[in-house]
Enzyme design. Sequence first.
Site, PDB file in Angstrom:
ATOM      1  N   ASP A   1       0.849  -1.202   0.000  1.00  0.00           N
ATOM      2  CA  ASP A   1       0.000   0.000   0.000  1.00  0.00           C
ATOM      3  C   ASP A   1       0.880   1.245   0.000  1.00  0.00           C
ATOM      4  O   ASP A   1       1.687   1.439   0.907  1.00  0.00           O
ATOM      5  CB  ASP A   1      -0.885   0.033   1.250  1.00  0.00           C
ATOM      6  CG  ASP A   1      -2.045  -0.951   1.171  1.00  0.00           C
ATOM      7  OD1 ASP A   1      -2.290  -1.489   0.074  1.00  0.00           O
ATOM      8  OD2 ASP A   1      -2.694  -1.170   2.208  1.00  0.00           O
TER       9      ASP A   1
ATOM     10  N   GLY B   1      -3.439  -4.904   1.850  1.00  0.00           N
ATOM     11  CA  GLY B   1      -4.419  -5.921   1.516  1.00  0.00           C
ATOM     12  C   GLY B   1      -5.138  -6.248   2.816  1.00  0.00           C
ATOM     13  O   GLY B   1      -4.565  -6.112   3.904  1.00  0.00           O
TER      14      GLY B   1
ATOM     15  N   SER C   1     -20.918  -5.332   8.874  1.00  0.00           N
ATOM     16  CA  SER C   1     -20.405  -4.028   9.309  1.00  0.00           C
ATOM     17  C   SER C   1     -21.124  -2.944   8.509  1.00  0.00           C
ATOM     18  O   SER C   1     -21.250  -3.015   7.287  1.00  0.00           O
ATOM     19  CB  SER C   1     -18.882  -3.961   9.143  1.00  0.00           C
ATOM     20  OG  SER C   1     -18.495  -4.271   7.832  1.00  0.00           O
TER      21      SER C   1
ATOM     22  N   GLY D   1     -20.533   0.504   8.636  1.00  0.00           N
ATOM     23  CA  GLY D   1     -19.832   1.788   8.639  1.00  0.00           C
ATOM     24  C   GLY D   1     -20.100   2.532   9.939  1.00  0.00           C
ATOM     25  O   GLY D   1     -19.988   1.944  11.024  1.00  0.00           O
TER      26      GLY D   1
ATOM     27  N   ASP E   1     -11.461  -4.310   8.232  1.00  0.00           N
ATOM     28  CA  ASP E   1     -10.395  -5.239   8.609  1.00  0.00           C
ATOM     29  C   ASP E   1     -10.194  -5.225  10.123  1.00  0.00           C
ATOM     30  O   ASP E   1      -9.937  -6.270  10.729  1.00  0.00           O
ATOM     31  CB  ASP E   1      -9.085  -4.864   7.904  1.00  0.00           C
ATOM     32  CG  ASP E   1      -9.261  -4.810   6.390  1.00  0.00           C
ATOM     33  OD1 ASP E   1     -10.139  -5.529   5.880  1.00  0.00           O
ATOM     34  OD2 ASP E   1      -8.536  -4.044   5.730  1.00  0.00           O
TER      35      ASP E   1
END
Lengths: 321, 321
Positions: free
Chosen positions: A12, A37, A227, A229, A259
């Site tokens: 990343d 990732g 999930s 948000g 994650d």
Amino acid sequence: MILVVTLNPALDVTHRVPGADWSGVNRPAAVRTRPGGKGLNVARTLHALGAQVHAIGFIGGLTGQAVRSGLDEAKVPATFIAIAGDTRRTFTVVDDARGRVAGFYEPGPAVTGQEHLRLAVLYKKKLDGCAAVVLSGSLPAGVPADSYATLAKVAADAGVPAVVDASGPPLLAAAAAGAAVVKPNLAELERSTGRRLTAASGRPDLAAVEQAAAGLRTAEAQAVVVSLGPNGLLALTADQTWRAVPAGPVAGNPTGAGDAVAAGLALGLSRGEPWPERLRQAAALGAAAVAAPAAGDIDLADYRPELVGVRVVTARERTCR
Amino acid sequence: MILVVTLNPALDVTHRVPGADWSGVNRPAAVRTRPGGKGLNVARTLHALGAQVHAIGFIGGLTGQAVRSGLDEAKVPATFIAIAGDTRRTFTVVDDARGRVAGFYEPGPAVTGQEHLRLAVLYKKKLDGCAAVVLSGSLPAGVPADSYATLAKVAADAGVPAVVDASGPPLLAAAAAGAAVVKPNLAELERSTGRRLTAASGRPDLAAVEQAAAGLRTAEAQAVVVSLGPNGLLALTADQTWRAVPAGPVAGNPTGAGDAVAAGLALGLSRGEPWPERLRQAAALGAAAVAAPAAGDIDLADYRPELVGVRVVTARERTCR
């Protein structure tokens, strides 16, 4: 020990560019490079929480080497199957001035049948003695869509509960194969079930979410955690529907918050904690991840107050209020 | 042999994203990774033209290794001084749907005094027997602004003419130190001389460009070549002012066109070709580079017809028409 399987890891790269010029040359004010990732974000979050974790997956080329050395630096134990292809990059431009985040995600290398086989052998070996396993993120080309289902089945047979964070056919297959917990987000659940789960207000339609999640619960032991948000989590467990709602909205970068939620669920599962406690931790980690500057980072100073603020209620309580 | 000095090379990563979403997640349709930075673009262009070329510079970390292996793959000979810092990346997002190109250029590593010294020794050694040297691109932190001037002076003393493609103080210092050719583009010449060189029409004010270029010509042997984008080149040589104008506008990506011009000038210089021929080649290479999909690429099939189309005239001819 929690085993984290990450079949399509990434390097990343994040550029902070105040006032990005999308048709000109930009000189980033700050550049961050890190292993990424979804799976490696989970592994780093678990490591930051003090959990014993081990990551496995595919890695290739110089970008793969950069991922490996980033994990070494962060002291996250990992074993990789070397592949002929090159590990992918993700490139994120954070424009603080305009509050915009753009992501450019490379597709990642294809994996050969032989490489896939070597991973399966490594997986079985590493699974031994684990308290939980996390299967997270996209599947690289060359890996069959039912891979997570197969890996979840192998884990279940070995008595190790699996948390699966995926979407589409791999999610559905893993749910059907007896994953202990599947954790889609709202968009992934919409895509995977083909149902519209958002109300006209733009907020999640909780009744519809619960119904869609129920469709994924095929085995008695299996739980589905969605999930939502800023709206926290909705969880269907063997005998209850739960909501876990953070104290308030958190400003920041939502990338990687899912994650952190998966890490929290795996940690609670590995420790045999009751569901309300698992969900409290998972929701607080999700909120703390939003506050952190980069995906996969958790500042424990953000996490602790969030943990206090999370409200966990059952569906019955929710209905009564 | 042409020696190309590239003190701040880069790994160029280009993502083609039709209809980029600047506040969302994008999946590039194509990803290209290649050695970059202005100097390595020059070296690759010279190599594509069949010239004997050797690149030298600083390189560090895994990104540096990727640069080196990219050059090996392209069969461009190079010798690098290994540095403690990490070689930088550039990210380019090409949005074909909207005709927009955005560049994100990392700053590059700082170079220590010791590393700089080792490069100076390598430079002197490699300079021996060269027909020309190209000094191109930005200077990394830790390298003094008069480095190009020093390197140009060392080359001149060794009887090797230097082409310098830079801007600001390094350009001015190199010009004063006796570089054989300095090649700013219009914006660089504006920045370096502090003069406005564009007419109200948006086209270059050729009289002002000529005057500004004349200010850079301090030594008898020295020439100044200003690249004017689609308007070709304006060159001040010892005894003439030239224009080289491509046949027509070229659609494509102008990034790296200036590097192709520098390569053309170095090639002509190394072969002792007369100025009109050098300028014709340089202008045609610049146009062919615009047509090529990535900076530093030249398709000889684009170059040859451009070469036929370029019109080279002296200032007198220009005035008479």
